[in-house]
Design a protein around this motif. Structure first.
Motif, PDB file in Angstrom:
ATOM      1  N   SER A  67      33.151  52.203 -19.210  1.00 32.03           N
ATOM      2  CA  SER A  67      33.272  53.126 -20.339  1.00 32.03           C
ATOM      3  C   SER A  67      34.714  53.616 -20.453  1.00 32.03           C
ATOM      4  O   SER A  67      35.463  53.616 -19.489  1.00 32.03           O
ATOM      5  N   GLY A  68      35.077  54.030 -21.644  1.00 30.45           N
ATOM      6  CA  GLY A  68      36.423  54.549 -21.868  1.00 30.45           C
ATOM      7  C   GLY A  68      37.420  53.441 -22.143  1.00 30.45           C
ATOM      8  O   GLY A  68      37.057  52.285 -22.356  1.00 30.45           O
ATOM      9  N   ARG A  69      38.675  53.818 -22.137  1.00 37.70           N
ATOM     10  CA  ARG A  69      39.768  52.869 -22.398  1.00 37.70           C
ATOM     11  C   ARG A  69      39.933  51.892 -21.257  1.00 37.70           C
ATOM     12  O   ARG A  69      39.615  52.188 -20.116  1.00 37.70           O
ATOM     13  N   LEU A  70      40.477  50.740 -21.578  1.00 35.04           N
ATOM     14  CA  LEU A  70      40.881  49.768 -20.565  1.00 35.04           C
ATOM     15  C   LEU A  70      42.385  49.903 -20.395  1.00 35.04           C
ATOM     16  O   LEU A  70      43.139  49.746 -21.344  1.00 35.04           O
ATOM     17  N   LEU A  71      42.809  50.210 -19.179  1.00 33.07           N
ATOM     18  CA  LEU A  71      44.220  50.448 -18.892  1.00 33.07           C
ATOM     19  C   LEU A  71      44.879  49.190 -18.338  1.00 33.07           C
ATOM     20  O   LEU A  71      44.270  48.446 -17.572  1.00 33.07           O
ATOM     21  N   THR A  72      46.123  48.985 -18.700  1.00 33.88           N
ATOM     22  CA  THR A  72      46.901  47.912 -18.088  1.00 33.88           C
ATOM     23  C   THR A  72      47.268  48.343 -16.676  1.00 33.88           C
ATOM     24  O   THR A  72      47.127  49.512 -16.304  1.00 33.88           O
ATOM     25  N   VAL A  73      47.768  47.406 -15.890  1.00 32.38           N
ATOM     26  CA  VAL A  73      48.208  47.729 -14.531  1.00 32.38           C
ATOM     27  C   VAL A  73      49.346  48.756 -14.590  1.00 32.38           C
ATOM     28  O   VAL A  73      49.388  49.691 -13.792  1.00 32.38           O
TER      29      VAL A  73
END
Length: 74
Positions: free
Chosen positions: A9-15
């Motif tokens: 759930s929520g945003r997918l963050l980059t490394v």
């Protein structure tokens, strides 16, 4: 039995975004992914860390302060 997976759930963050949020270098989130210590999503050759997984990882390392009790003088 088939195993059901719960989508992140929520945003997918980059490394890079995960490293910035953890206030570390890029190497630390990459190591977490390599050691499978954090949930991640592969989209083609890209790797993303769900914001909820990062929150869970941070909460898992939370250490509560000790509550010292004072003795009453006799």
């Amino acid at each position: 039995m088939a195993r059901k997976t719960v989508p992140p759930s929520g945003r997918l963050l980059t490394v890079d975004e995960a490293a910035e949020r953890l206030n570390t270098s890029k190497r630390y989130p990459r190591r977490l992914i390599e050691e499978r210590r954090i949930t991640f999503v592969k989209i083609g050759r890209h790797v993303r860390i769900p914001e909820s997984a990062l929150d869970d990882f941070i909460a898992g390392g939370l250490v509560e302060p000790l509550r010292l009790t004072t003795r009453k003088a006799a």
